[in-house]
Write an enzyme that holds these catalytic residues in place. Structure first.
Site, PDB file in Angstrom:
ATOM      1  N   LYS A 192       1.088  -1.032  -0.236  1.00  0.00           N
ATOM      2  CA  LYS A 192      -0.167  -0.083  -0.045  1.00  0.00           C
ATOM      3  C   LYS A 192       0.796   1.317   0.136  1.00  0.00           C
ATOM      4  O   LYS A 192       2.068   1.347   0.655  1.00  0.00           O
ATOM      5  CB  LYS A 192      -0.847  -0.173   1.477  1.00  0.00           C
ATOM      6  CG  LYS A 192      -2.166   0.698   1.186  1.00  0.00           C
ATOM      7  CD  LYS A 192      -2.808   0.400   2.543  1.00  0.00           C
ATOM      8  CE  LYS A 192      -4.187   0.909   2.268  1.00  0.00           C
ATOM      9  NZ  LYS A 192      -5.194   1.503   3.393  1.00  0.00           N
TER      10      LYS A 192
HETATM   11  C1  E4P Z   1      -8.441   1.989   3.418  1.00  0.00           C
HETATM   12  O1  E4P Z   1      -7.693   1.090   2.966  1.00  0.00           O
HETATM   13  C2  E4P Z   1      -8.563   2.591   5.018  1.00  0.00           C
HETATM   14  O2  E4P Z   1      -7.570   1.715   5.678  1.00  0.00           O
HETATM   15  C3  E4P Z   1      -9.926   3.467   5.222  1.00  0.00           C
HETATM   16  O3  E4P Z   1     -11.014   2.552   3.957  1.00  0.00           O
HETATM   17  C4  E4P Z   1      -9.985   4.486   5.925  1.00  0.00           C
HETATM   18  O4  E4P Z   1     -11.080   4.276   5.829  1.00  0.00           O
HETATM   19  P1  E4P Z   1     -11.438   5.674   7.693  1.00  0.00           P
HETATM   20  O5  E4P Z   1     -11.770   6.944   6.754  1.00  0.00           O
HETATM   21  O6  E4P Z   1     -12.765   5.074   8.373  1.00  0.00           O
HETATM   22  O7  E4P Z   1     -10.246   5.414   8.147  1.00  0.00           O
END
Ligand code: E4P
Length: 217
Positions: A87
């Site tokens: 990522k």
């Molecule tokens: C994506 O990969 C992130 O981990 C995640 O969806 C972020 O979500 P949030 O805005 O609820 O923290």
């Protein structure tokens, strides 16, 4: 449409996997910290534990923000387990890293995407997944689902292979709307997946069927 769960909580991951509809997991440094997973060694071990608990892609985020650092960290993450997807944040060096990993045949998930232009860059760089954060856009009075629509149109225009991974999904209606638009993947909490089960008429209907069965037996 693939369903990913957005958590580092092993119990929740196993519960979603047991349901039989899980296609992968996304994590981020905040989700790891929330589970009390700290320190490089513990974090790496936890990624392996997640990979062993599910079938499918598991996103593991780099901490470095420079190209060389992201490459070094990403290669180490990818070597941990075949299910790991590296990522990478949507920053300038991140775009270079996406291209580097695409050339190496290593899967990537471009994270922290908030505009169609960023999604276009991620696709051009060969990202496997692009993660537009719809919930965080909604949080600031901007239509997150509209971004998914824009990216879908752009990717379809040019047949980009990058998969749209709707991230920061908060509830069941996000999941349904993303499915209608044609997001390839959604990642959300366990509640956004299990919430899809619920309908009072199902519960009422089942209770009646069971009651009638009992009357006849
Ligand atoms: C994506 O990969 C992130 O981990 C995640 O969806 C972020 O979500 P949030 O805005 O609820 O923290």
């Amino acid at each position: 449409m693939k369903f990913f769960i957005d958590t580092a909580n092993l119990d929740q991951i196993k519960e979603a996997e047991a349901l039989g509809v899980l296609d992968g997991v996304t994590t981020n440094p905040s989700l790891m910290a929330k589970e009390g997973i700290t320190g490089q060694e513990n974090i790496l071990n936890h990624y392996v534990a997640i990979c062993e608990a599910v079938e499918g892609d598991v996103s593991a985020e780099v901490i470095a923000t420079d190209f060389e650092g992201m490459v070094k960290e990403g290669e180490a993450l990818a070597a941990l387990h075949p299910q790991i997807v590296v990522k990478i944040p949507m920053i300038e060096d991140g775009v270079k890293a996406l291209k580097y990993f695409a050339n190496q045949g290593i899967k990537t998930n471009c994270t922290l995407v908030f505009s169609a232009g960023q999604a276009l860059l991620a696709a051009k760089a060969g990202a496997t997944y692009v993660s537009p954060f719809i919930g965080r856009l909604d949080d600031i009075s901007t239509d997150g689902l509209n971004l998914i629509e824009e990216i879908r149109e752009i990717y379809d225009n040019y047949e980009f292979e990058t998969q749209i991974l709707a991230a920061s999904v908060r509830h069941t209606m996000h999941v349904i709307d993303c499915a209608k638009i044609g997001a390839d993947v959604m990642t959300g909490p366990l509640s956004s997946i299990k919430g899809l089960l619920k309908h009072p008429l199902t519960d009422i209907g089942l209770a009646k069927f069971l009651e009638d069965y009992q009357k006849g037996n």
